[in-house]
Enzyme design. Structure first.
Site, short mmCIF file in Angstrom:
data_model
loop_
_atom_site.label_atom_id
_atom_site.label_comp_id
_atom_site.label_asym_id
_atom_site.label_seq_id
_atom_site.Cartn_x
_atom_site.Cartn_y
_atom_site.Cartn_z
N ASP A 30 -16.92 9.04 -8.23
CA ASP A 30 -16.67 9.03 -6.79
C ASP A 30 -17.79 9.78 -6.09
O ASP A 30 -18.19 10.87 -6.49
CB ASP A 30 -15.31 9.67 -6.47
CG ASP A 30 -14.85 9.33 -5.07
OD1 ASP A 30 -13.84 8.61 -4.93
OD2 ASP A 30 -15.50 9.78 -4.10
N VAL A 96 -11.04 1.99 1.19
CA VAL A 96 -11.81 0.84 0.68
C VAL A 96 -10.80 -0.20 0.19
O VAL A 96 -9.96 0.10 -0.67
CB VAL A 96 -12.77 1.25 -0.46
CG1 VAL A 96 -13.52 0.02 -0.96
CG2 VAL A 96 -13.75 2.33 0.01
N HIS A 100 -8.48 0.50 -6.42
CA HIS A 100 -9.22 1.39 -7.30
C HIS A 100 -8.30 2.50 -7.75
O HIS A 100 -7.52 3.05 -6.97
CB HIS A 100 -10.45 1.97 -6.60
CG HIS A 100 -10.19 2.45 -5.21
ND1 HIS A 100 -10.09 1.57 -4.14
CD2 HIS A 100 -9.99 3.68 -4.71
CE1 HIS A 100 -9.84 2.27 -3.03
NE2 HIS A 100 -9.77 3.55 -3.35
P1 AMP Z 1 -9.50 5.51 -0.98
O1 AMP Z 1 -9.57 6.45 0.19
O2 AMP Z 1 -8.33 5.73 -1.87
O3 AMP Z 1 -9.66 4.09 -0.55
O4 AMP Z 1 -10.74 5.90 -1.90
C1 AMP Z 1 -12.01 5.41 -1.69
C2 AMP Z 1 -12.92 6.31 -2.47
O5 AMP Z 1 -14.16 5.64 -2.62
C3 AMP Z 1 -13.21 7.64 -1.81
O6 AMP Z 1 -12.82 8.69 -2.66
C4 AMP Z 1 -14.71 7.62 -1.57
O7 AMP Z 1 -15.31 8.86 -1.75
C5 AMP Z 1 -15.16 6.61 -2.61
N1 AMP Z 1 -16.40 5.91 -2.30
C6 AMP Z 1 -16.72 5.28 -1.14
N2 AMP Z 1 -17.94 4.73 -1.24
C7 AMP Z 1 -18.39 5.01 -2.49
C8 AMP Z 1 -19.59 4.72 -3.20
N3 AMP Z 1 -20.59 4.02 -2.64
N4 AMP Z 1 -19.72 5.18 -4.47
C9 AMP Z 1 -18.73 5.88 -5.03
N5 AMP Z 1 -17.57 6.18 -4.42
C10 AMP Z 1 -17.40 5.76 -3.17
#
Ligand code: AMP
Length: 122
Positions: A30, A96, A100
């Site tokens: 992350d 996102v 995940h």
């Molecule tokens: P959520 O809020 O559960 O949708 O989690 C999305 C996660 O994706 C968050 O913890 C972000 O920090 C992570 N995230 C967003 N963009 C990226 C990226 N390019 N690479 C790695 N992690 C990411």
């Protein structure tokens, strides 16, 4: 929906710190870690939310947990324990829209995870 940032990571259009890949899934660190260990396990199939999981996705979703457990074992934190989280939509804190599985470890986790003043009740 297939052009989320996670689809771009799967397609190598943007970089990520990838720690595991197979034909069904991808795991990467992350970018904004919330614990000493924090990585995400995602399906290659773009499923927007938990609510969009279909009967045919059951093995794919189960596979995410298999990969999480396998990596926890290989990385040496399985026995001490860890937290897995999959957020769904606004109240779940999803940002996102490609499902995940968060894998968080290296610290004693707290409970409960909600805030005292949820956005909806402000
Ligand atoms: P959520 O809020 O559960 O949708 O989690 C999305 C996660 O994706 C968050 O913890 C972000 O920090 C992570 N995230 C967003 N963009 C990226 C990226 N390019 N690479 C790695 N992690 C990411």
């Amino acid at each position: 929906m297939s052009d989320t940032i996670f689809s771009k990571i799967i397609n190598r259009e943007i970089s990520a710190d990838i720690i595991f890949e197979d034909d069904i899934s991808l795991a990467f660190k992350d970018v904004n870690p919330q614990a000493p260990i924090h990585f995400l396990v995602i399906p290659k199939k773009p499923i927007a939310t938990i609510n969009a999981i279909t009967e045919e996705d059951r093995l794919v979703v189960g596979h995410l947990f298999y990969v999480a457990a396998k990596l926890a074992d290989e990385m040496g934190f399985a026995e001490e324990g860890y937290r897995t989280v999959m957020n769904c939509n606004e109240f779940g804190g999803q940002s996102v829209y490609h499902i995940h599985l968060h894998v968080l470890g290296g610290k004693l986790m707290g409970w409960p995870p909600y805030t005292d003043k949820p956005k909806a009740l402000e």
